[in-house]
Design an enzyme around this catalytic site. Structure first.
Site, PDB file in Angstrom:
ATOM      1  N   CYS A 152      -0.489  -3.047  -8.565  1.00  0.00           N
ATOM      2  CA  CYS A 152       0.714  -3.864  -8.741  1.00  0.00           C
ATOM      3  C   CYS A 152       1.942  -3.198  -8.137  1.00  0.00           C
ATOM      4  O   CYS A 152       2.893  -3.860  -7.745  1.00  0.00           O
ATOM      5  CB  CYS A 152       0.928  -4.215 -10.206  1.00  0.00           C
ATOM      6  SG  CYS A 152       1.010  -2.836 -11.334  1.00  0.00           S
ATOM      7  N   VAL A 156       4.584  -5.187  -5.969  1.00  0.00           N
ATOM      8  CA  VAL A 156       5.984  -5.385  -6.354  1.00  0.00           C
ATOM      9  C   VAL A 156       6.914  -5.013  -5.202  1.00  0.00           C
ATOM     10  O   VAL A 156       7.899  -5.704  -4.932  1.00  0.00           O
ATOM     11  CB  VAL A 156       6.327  -4.591  -7.636  1.00  0.00           C
ATOM     12  CG1 VAL A 156       7.823  -4.639  -7.911  1.00  0.00           C
ATOM     13  CG2 VAL A 156       5.563  -5.146  -8.827  1.00  0.00           C
TER      14      VAL A 156
END
Lengths: 510, 496
Positions: A152, A156
């Site tokens: 992630c 991001v």
């Protein structure tokens, strides 16, 4: 002194010794924990309907969810291809977690590399990590393919895998023609089930993009994310060979996660060959054994003119019938008598045991397709899958489950819980008890808490060994599932009867 | 001194140098230059210090540096260091894995931090609380969701004494203000709220996570609530024992036996109360120096609580440690320590009599976290075993310096070893036992080499204390002397 060299006590008996029990009491007297009465009062309340309502009304908090994140599914999918090394772009701790998780279930090595991004990469992007990482992985681990997914962190900050991989190629990290499929696998979308789909599609795109399919006779089969893949994929191949179906199993981890102990460490073993994967574009159909693991992948296969179909984790009689009939329909091959005999043997076993199975109630949790397949089989045994829960389950899945319940009188009292977690399930079975729980090792806390025996039939199974080496799919697999359920039923019966001093109901023959 | 006269062995330094050269040769140039600083062979120390204080060897490698991409580092992240190691075991608090679902899922119930309590009611260690971030939380921020889920925790778990917020990677990247949420919720509820900035991309390993977690205790726990404790002259805290398989209990029983009162155990089986009152103790006893030295230094500076390192692995270190601990107290405690050592001596003798003949001279390679690669060495020496190689995932320079007190000349030393290197080193040395983690277990066993997990004690333990040493000795024996290792080769292949 509790310990002795003659009889060494392990932790469980050791801490039951009076010396330790007294020590716990001394600690408890001064460690600020609530008194026993208060704890007992709250414990009782947590099993009430009032608590259940509060618990089910949760909107922000998730407790004990039955799902992992996308990259785990991506790593699993990639592990099923010939000499393929997963490379996860982002923070390195994630990779340590996926590897540990898979090793704890399969009791096998799990080799995955990370691009080890840290704070500076968070600011400047992880391009240099990709360039160096691919070069190192290629040189040290001699893969035939490197499958890139993302944590992630990389998602991001918006790292662009396609551009990064292409730059790394130009810089010579890997040869120009080396296969580096990729998939963006953000942990904040979907679950490991979706990650499997994304990576599968990414790998197919790597080989199929820009090609025009020339439909042949082969059928592609995608097993999906499955903790029992070692046993199940082998069973599937046995069935396909018996039928004489010409097939390509896309992502076959059965050898990857089951290498022999003979003095050699095989970092890679088995898997779908890259050649077969490329040629799979020319299949006449792609069949998925788990719909929710392959939604995007099937769409992609269809875009090449392939027929497609998907099942829900084929366990039990009707689900295996459906699998065989679908294979027969797609391949034009008849279902051989030998398989019909296997079917008869499973039915025979179910008939022999039906009195013990009939009317039993269950709570089932796991991945959406597993829960569907399991519930379907339970209803065939005359059991009721009262509570069916998948944290990764969608609205569409819930509707499919409702249709399944409606298809059988044994589904009349059953409820589906999409998106809920195991703390919800605790309230549910505390207020509406069932006879048995079916799911993964994580169910062991519920087993103890709600005094409901757990039958371990889904990923992950950490605390029992080798179950995944035996199939649960097909008629043969159905037998294994049946025996697991029956063993638990009989064990429970024996432990509930035959109190000391009387052998009432403690029957030798059942 | 250990229990074995023959532990004055020497390792094959020349072989180890060659192994280092061989693995380095496989790297691309840039990575070779970086990796070579992390590999070395222990040399005799020439430090002109006092005899007793002098390390035996120099274990000079670079450490606590970023891992190289793509090499299969075994390390984890700051979140693992904070949530997984330091905070996770605090039993009467809820620890939120704040961010996407994975981190909390993979670390759920894996560290074997034993505790007493009613799980889900007054204790929460083996549960997984997460904010399960979705795309909208990334785009719009997760602070509102965090506030709401704290309210939900307070409603559903009224006996939870407090909440820690363990940040996963996205939190620091999307600019959430978890400190503001913590302050607000503390004001509303009066309960302890601890925001921890342990995003996984911070630092180079678990180590920064330990440090950040220690700082969070300093900033959000100590001096925050009134302490109800009548201080006593023999009050100690045990720091850096996570009670893996009950380690802290097998240690506590000895400390109580010599007359000390353990008022806090950080953080295995710990309560918030125990953490809060720690500054009232007379002495901090630190086992895992790497993960908790920070808070010991802070307590020394701010509250004047001295601290000392100790080692409860194996009888020779246990006896030394008990004496060193007792030396901080009066004669009664010192006499008690001697009595306790004498009391357990027959057990030690019986264990050694039983297992030493089966283990004498066996070669061991270790690769663990930040403490055990040195701390367990003398426990092996007590059993007559030899340490051929050792290294750490996330040690700093001071750990390697301390390692010199334990290992012999010629020991292979590796820092942040890669999967490739470890496999080649194991093949080159062919030890009788490897002690490392779950990721290393199965590749090693495939080679036909016995293995014990030295993070989780391979689901066994405790290994601390005298009670634990019996289990440790038994486990090393059962690993090495199991008949399965003799079955690897098919009999029809033996002739070949």
């Amino acid at each position: 002194m509790p310990q002795s060299a003659e009889k060494i006590l392990d932790h469980a008996p050791l801490f039951k010794e009076p010396e330790y029990q007294e020590m716990f009491a001394r600690k408890r007297a001064m460690d600020g924990m609530p008194c026993a009465e208060e704890t007992a009062k709250v414990a009782e309340w947590t099993k009430s309907w009032e608590y259940r309502e509060k618990n089910l009304a949760r909107e922000a908090l998730t407790i004990n969810p039955v799902k992992a994140c996308q990259p785990l599914g991506a790593v699993f999918a990639a592990a099923g291809f010939e000499r393929t090394l997963s490379f996860v772009h982002g923070s390195q701790g994630c990779v340590a977690y996926y590897r540990s998780h898979l090793s704890r279930h399969f009791k096998e090595p799990s080799s995955v590399v990370s691009s080890s991004m840290t704070e500076d990469a968070a600011v400047f992007g992880g391009l240099q990590n990709m360039i160096d990482g691919l070069a190192n992985a290629y040189k040290l681990y001699s893969p035939k393919m490197i499958a890139v997914s993302t944590t992630c962190m990389a998602e991001v900050i918006g790292d662009d895998l396609q551009a990064f991989i292409s730059t790394a190629r130009q810089k010579g990290s890997v040869p120009e023609d080396f296969d580096v499929p990729y998939a963006h696998t953000p942990a904040f979308v979907g679950s490991h089930v979706v990650g499997y789909d994304n990576m599968m599609k990414g790998i197919l795109e790597n080989f199929w993009k820009g090609k025009t399919a020339t439909p042949g006779e082969k059928i592609n089969i995608i097993p999906g994310f499955d903790g029992f893949a070692v046993g199940n994929n082998r069973e599937l191949k046995r069935i396909l060979d018996m039928m004489g179906v010409d097939y390509t199993l896309l992502s076959d981890v059965s050898d990857t996660f089951d290498t022999p102990s003979d003095g050699e460490f095989r970092m890679y073993d088995g898997g779908t060959t890259l050649e077969d994967t490329a040629a799979a574009v020319n299949a006449k159909a792609t069949l998925s054994l788990q719909e929710y693991c392959t939604q995007k992948t099937l769409e992609y296969a269809e875009s090449f003119g392939q027929a497609s179909a998907s099942l829900h984790y084929p366990m039990g009689v009707a689900a295996t019938d459906e699998l065989l009939m679908k294979l027969s329909e797609l391949s034009g091959k008849p279902i051989p008598d030998a398989l019909e005999k296997e079917r008869g043997r499973l039915i025979d076993a179910m008939a022999d045991s039906q009195s013990w199975l009939h009317g039993k109630s269950y709570a089932i949790f796991g991945d959406p397709d597993f829960v569907y397949g399991m519930a379907k089989f339970i209803m065939e045994t005359g059991g009721e899958p009262r509570h069916c829960l998948a944290t990764a389950g969608t609205k569409a899945w819930a509707e499919q489950m409702q249709e399944l319940f409606a298809s059988s009188p044994y589904g009349a009292n059953c409820q589906v819980w999409a998106g809920k977690d195991l703390w919800h399930l605790r309230s549910i079975i505390a207020t509406e008890p069932v006879d048995f729980l079916i799911g993964s090792s994580y169910g062991k806390y519920l087993e103890k808490d709600c005094n409901t025996p757990l039958i371990r039939l889904s990923f992950p199974i950490f605390d029992r060994h080798h179950h995944h080496r035996f199939p649960t799919w097909g008629y043969q697999g159905g037998l294994r599932v049946l025996v697991a359920i029956l063993d638990k039923i009989f064990d429970k019966l024996d432990s509930d009867t035959g109190e000391t001093g009387a052998d009432i109901s403690f029957d030798l023959t059942r | 001194m250990t229990y074995d006269d023959e532990t004055e062995y020497q390792n094959d330094g020349a072989l180890h140098q060659q192994l280092i050269a061989d693995v380095l040769a496989q790297y691309p140039d840039k990575s070779r230059k970086r990796r070579q600083k992390h590999l070395s062979v222990a040399k005799p120390a020439d430090a002109p210090e006092a005899e007793a204080e002098r390390p035996v060897t120099d274990c000079d490698v670079k450490s606590n540096i970023k891992s190289i991409p793509g090499v299969m580092t075994i390390r984890g992240c700051a979140y693992a260091g904070s949530k997984g190691v330091v905070w996770g075991p605090v039993k009467d608090m809820v620890h939120i894995s704040h961010g996407p679902v994975g981190c909390g899922h993979y670390s759920w119930s894996q560290r074997r931090n034993y505790y007493t309590g009613h799980t889900g009611v007054d204790s929460f260690v083996t549960m997984q609380f997460t904010s399960d971030f979705q795309e909208k939380d990334i785009v719009f921020g997760g602070d509102k969701k965090l506030e709401k889920l704290i309210d939900e925790i307070n409603e559903l778990f009224p006996l939870a004494k407090g909440i820690s917020i363990q940040s996963e990677c996205p939190i620091g990247l999307i600019g959430d203000d978890i400190e503001a949420v913590a302050r607000k919720k503390h004001k509303e509820t009066g309960k302890t709220m601890v925001p921890v900035r342990c995003e996984g991309f911070r630092g180079v390993s678990q180590s920064l996570g330990h440090h950040i977690a220690n700082d969070a205790i300093r900033d959000w726990v100590l001096d925050k609530n009134d302490i109800e404790l009548q201080p006593g002259p023999y009050d100690v805290n045990v720091i850096g024992d996570y009670n893996i398989g009950g380690d802290a209990w097998a240690s506590r029983i000895l400390l109580e036996e010599i007359g000390l009162r353990v008022v806090g155990n950080w953080s295995g089986d710990a309560t918030l109360t125990e953490m809060e009152r720690a500054p009232k103790a007379k002495l901090n006893l630190i086992h895992c120096y790497r993960s908790m030295n920070y808070i010991c230094r802070h307590m020394e500076e701010k509250y004047g609580v001295p601290w000392m390192e100790y080692n409860f692995f194996g009888p020779s270190q246990i006896a030394d440690s008990l004496r060193n601990i007792a030396a901080h107290f009066d004669e009664t405690i010192q006499q008690n320590a001697e009595k306790v050592i004498a009391k357990y001596q027959p057990l030690v003798d019986a264990i050694l009599a039983k297992y030493k003949p089966r283990l004498q001279g066996k070669k061991v390679m270790l690769y663990v976290g930040g403490l055990r690669p040195r701390h367990v060495v003398d426990a092996y020496h007590d059993l007559g075993m030899e340490i051929a190689a050792t290294g750490y995932e996330f040690a700093h320079g001071d750990d390697y310096q301390r390692t010199g007190h334990y290992v012999k000349d010629g020991t292979l030393i590796y820092d942040d070893v890669t999967g490739y290197e470890l496999e080649k080193f194991i093949e080159g040395i062919r030890p009788d036992l490897v002690g490392s983690g779950v990721k290393e277990k199965y590749p090693t066993q495939k080679l036909g080499i016995p293995f014990r997990q030295m993070h989780s004690w391979d689901y066994s333990g405790p290994y601390h204390g005298y009670d634990g040493f019996a289990i440790f000795a038994r486990d090393m024996d059962l690993a090495i002397n199991n008949p399965v290792w003799g079955l690897f080769k098919a009999p029809w292949k033996k002739a070949a």
